[in-house]
Scaffold this motif. Sequence first.
Motif, PDB file in Angstrom:
ATOM      1  N   GLU A   1    -130.578 -11.634   4.199  1.00 35.87           N
ATOM      2  CA  GLU A   1    -129.339 -11.167   3.697  1.00 35.87           C
ATOM      3  C   GLU A   1    -127.921 -11.405   4.766  1.00 35.87           C
ATOM      4  N   LEU A   2    -128.500 -11.455   6.094  1.00 31.71           N
ATOM      5  CA  LEU A   2    -127.362 -11.869   6.894  1.00 31.71           C
ATOM      6  C   LEU A   2    -126.862 -13.240   6.812  1.00 31.71           C
ATOM      7  N   PHE A   3    -127.853 -14.076   6.711  1.00 31.69           N
ATOM      8  CA  PHE A   3    -127.527 -15.307   6.522  1.00 31.69           C
ATOM      9  C   PHE A   3    -126.675 -15.639   5.178  1.00 31.69           C
ATOM     10  N   SER A   4    -127.084 -15.078   3.947  1.00 36.47           N
ATOM     11  CA  SER A   4    -126.325 -15.003   2.681  1.00 36.47           C
ATOM     12  C   SER A   4    -124.707 -14.407   2.956  1.00 36.47           C
ATOM     13  N   HIS A   5    -124.737 -13.269   3.829  1.00 41.31           N
ATOM     14  CA  HIS A   5    -123.542 -12.814   4.222  1.00 41.31           C
ATOM     15  C   HIS A   5    -122.463 -13.775   4.854  1.00 41.31           C
ATOM     16  N   ALA A   6    -123.234 -14.434   5.920  1.00 40.05           N
ATOM     17  CA  ALA A   6    -122.276 -15.319   6.765  1.00 40.05           C
ATOM     18  C   ALA A   6    -122.055 -16.597   5.758  1.00 40.05           C
ATOM     19  N   ARG A   7    -123.022 -16.925   4.898  1.00 40.11           N
ATOM     20  CA  ARG A   7    -122.723 -18.199   4.046  1.00 40.11           C
ATOM     21  C   ARG A   7    -121.577 -17.909   3.215  1.00 40.11           C
ATOM     22  N   ILE A   8    -121.323 -16.694   2.743  1.00 43.84           N
ATOM     23  CA  ILE A   8    -120.150 -16.514   1.684  1.00 43.84           C
ATOM     24  C   ILE A   8    -119.011 -16.714   2.764  1.00 43.84           C
ATOM     25  N   VAL A   9    -118.772 -16.060   3.727  1.00 46.19           N
ATOM     26  CA  VAL A   9    -117.533 -16.051   4.548  1.00 46.19           C
ATOM     27  C   VAL A   9    -117.309 -17.580   4.985  1.00 46.19           C
ATOM     28  N   MET A  10    -118.379 -18.352   5.429  1.00 51.26           N
ATOM     29  CA  MET A  10    -118.053 -19.915   5.758  1.00 51.26           C
ATOM     30  C   MET A  10    -117.596 -20.503   4.492  1.00 51.26           C
ATOM     31  N   GLY A  11    -118.261 -20.127   3.568  1.00 44.88           N
ATOM     32  CA  GLY A  11    -117.934 -20.857   2.358  1.00 44.88           C
ATOM     33  C   GLY A  11    -116.331 -20.725   1.876  1.00 44.88           C
ATOM     34  N   MET A  12    -115.926 -19.425   2.245  1.00 44.50           N
ATOM     35  CA  MET A  12    -114.304 -19.317   1.810  1.00 44.50           C
ATOM     36  C   MET A  12    -113.863 -20.178   2.610  1.00 44.50           C
TER      37      MET A  12
ATOM     38  N   GLU B   1    -125.604 -26.444   7.154  1.00 47.37           N
ATOM     39  CA  GLU B   1    -125.800 -25.037   7.475  1.00 47.37           C
ATOM     40  C   GLU B   1    -127.089 -24.177   7.009  1.00 47.37           C
ATOM     41  N   PHE B   2    -127.613 -24.962   6.145  1.00 48.08           N
ATOM     42  CA  PHE B   2    -128.783 -24.301   4.941  1.00 48.08           C
ATOM     43  C   PHE B   2    -129.745 -23.996   6.262  1.00 48.08           C
ATOM     44  N   PRO B   3    -130.119 -24.821   7.338  1.00 38.58           N
ATOM     45  CA  PRO B   3    -131.526 -24.227   8.081  1.00 38.58           C
ATOM     46  C   PRO B   3    -131.178 -22.743   8.827  1.00 38.58           C
ATOM     47  N   LEU B   4    -130.093 -22.373   8.812  1.00 37.00           N
ATOM     48  CA  LEU B   4    -129.682 -21.277   9.472  1.00 37.00           C
ATOM     49  C   LEU B   4    -130.434 -20.095   8.548  1.00 37.00           C
ATOM     50  N   SER B   5    -130.745 -20.390   7.415  1.00 36.37           N
ATOM     51  CA  SER B   5    -131.464 -19.489   6.451  1.00 36.37           C
ATOM     52  C   SER B   5    -132.975 -18.969   6.957  1.00 36.37           C
ATOM     53  N   ARG B   6    -133.331 -19.846   7.873  1.00 34.37           N
ATOM     54  CA  ARG B   6    -134.712 -19.763   8.462  1.00 34.37           C
ATOM     55  C   ARG B   6    -134.653 -18.971   9.817  1.00 34.37           C
ATOM     56  N   MET B   7    -133.567 -18.564  10.317  1.00 38.09           N
ATOM     57  CA  MET B   7    -133.289 -18.101  11.679  1.00 38.09           C
ATOM     58  C   MET B   7    -133.862 -16.541  11.596  1.00 38.09           C
TER      59      MET B   7
ATOM     60  N   GLU C   1    -122.372 -12.530  17.538  1.00 37.04           N
ATOM     61  CA  GLU C   1    -121.786 -13.943  18.102  1.00 37.04           C
ATOM     62  C   GLU C   1    -121.972 -15.082  17.491  1.00 37.04           C
ATOM     63  N   VAL C   2    -123.419 -15.161  16.893  1.00 43.54           N
ATOM     64  CA  VAL C   2    -123.378 -16.308  16.025  1.00 43.54           C
ATOM     65  C   VAL C   2    -122.752 -16.486  14.673  1.00 43.54           C
ATOM     66  N   PHE C   3    -122.548 -15.397  14.132  1.00 41.70           N
ATOM     67  CA  PHE C   3    -121.435 -15.246  12.947  1.00 41.70           C
ATOM     68  C   PHE C   3    -120.104 -15.721  13.203  1.00 41.70           C
ATOM     69  N   LEU C   4    -119.616 -15.035  14.304  1.00 39.15           N
ATOM     70  CA  LEU C   4    -118.487 -15.429  14.864  1.00 39.15           C
ATOM     71  C   LEU C   4    -118.293 -16.898  15.174  1.00 39.15           C
ATOM     72  N   PHE C   5    -119.231 -17.423  15.851  1.00 40.06           N
ATOM     73  CA  PHE C   5    -119.314 -18.887  16.198  1.00 40.06           C
ATOM     74  C   PHE C   5    -119.131 -19.598  14.951  1.00 40.06           C
ATOM     75  N   LEU C   6    -120.060 -19.430  13.943  1.00 39.65           N
ATOM     76  CA  LEU C   6    -120.033 -20.069  12.676  1.00 39.65           C
ATOM     77  C   LEU C   6    -118.729 -20.156  12.120  1.00 39.65           C
ATOM     78  N   ILE C   7    -118.077 -18.842  11.900  1.00 37.46           N
ATOM     79  CA  ILE C   7    -116.731 -18.808  11.356  1.00 37.46           C
ATOM     80  C   ILE C   7    -115.780 -19.680  12.038  1.00 37.46           C
ATOM     81  N   GLY C   8    -115.632 -19.505  13.290  1.00 29.52           N
ATOM     82  CA  GLY C   8    -115.071 -20.386  14.274  1.00 29.52           C
ATOM     83  C   GLY C   8    -115.071 -21.798  14.041  1.00 29.52           C
ATOM     84  N   TYR C   9    -116.247 -22.494  13.883  1.00 32.07           N
ATOM     85  CA  TYR C   9    -116.490 -23.626  13.455  1.00 32.07           C
ATOM     86  C   TYR C   9    -116.030 -24.111  12.302  1.00 32.07           C
ATOM     87  N   ALA C  10    -116.350 -23.153  11.132  1.00 36.27           N
ATOM     88  CA  ALA C  10    -115.358 -23.430   9.899  1.00 36.27           C
ATOM     89  C   ALA C  10    -113.951 -23.408  10.074  1.00 36.27           C
TER      90      ALA C  10
END
Length: 197
Positions: free
Chosen positions: A8-19, A66-72, A78-87
């Motif tokens: 669920e967290l991956f899906s949430h993060a993926r939505i923001v990264m996707g935007m 970023e799909f392999p993050l679904s298996r984290m 912090e990981v969420f912020l990092f991924l958004i920063g990278y995007a």
Amino acid sequence: MDIGTPQELFSHARIVMGMVIGLGITRTLAGVAGFIQHPGRYRLSLLHMLWVGSILLELVLFWWWEFPLSRMPVWSFEVFLFLIGYAVVLYLLAALLFPDNIAEYAGYEDFFIKRRRWFFGLLAIAFVLDVFDTLIKGTEHWDQLRSDYLLQVPLGLTFCLVGSIWAGRRLQIGIAMGHIAYQFYWIARILAAMHGG
């Protein structure tokens, strides 16, 4: 406070990264469409279009990788912020290719050359962030890619340094073509992995 399962967290993060990634893709495609809609307004530049193609491809590859993050198993803010920063870094690369206004420049290539330090600085940051992104995905993922990164990152950072210092058109085109070749290497690896190669 229950924040949900890792999936669920991956899906949430993926939505923001996707935007954020979607904004970069939209900006790039809108810029290309502008050339089609108004062909006489700005002169096409090989250097600019090579980077446009490369950054568009980079945005798509980021989304795929970023799909392999679904298996984290564990997620953190912090990981969420990092991924958004990278995007965001990738979005800024797209925005530098199609700025809001280039009236004071001779065209997109002139803008690119005069703003190349920003562009290559952001690209260098993306190379470094990619290493951390791979480490976040776990030791197995890192072990599969470690030898590539030992060559890719120093070489990529060197190209960024050279590109930020020297403005020569041939050199700049060579760097852009080298980056595209590197991206196609990764695409070949993706296809080989998908087909069990």
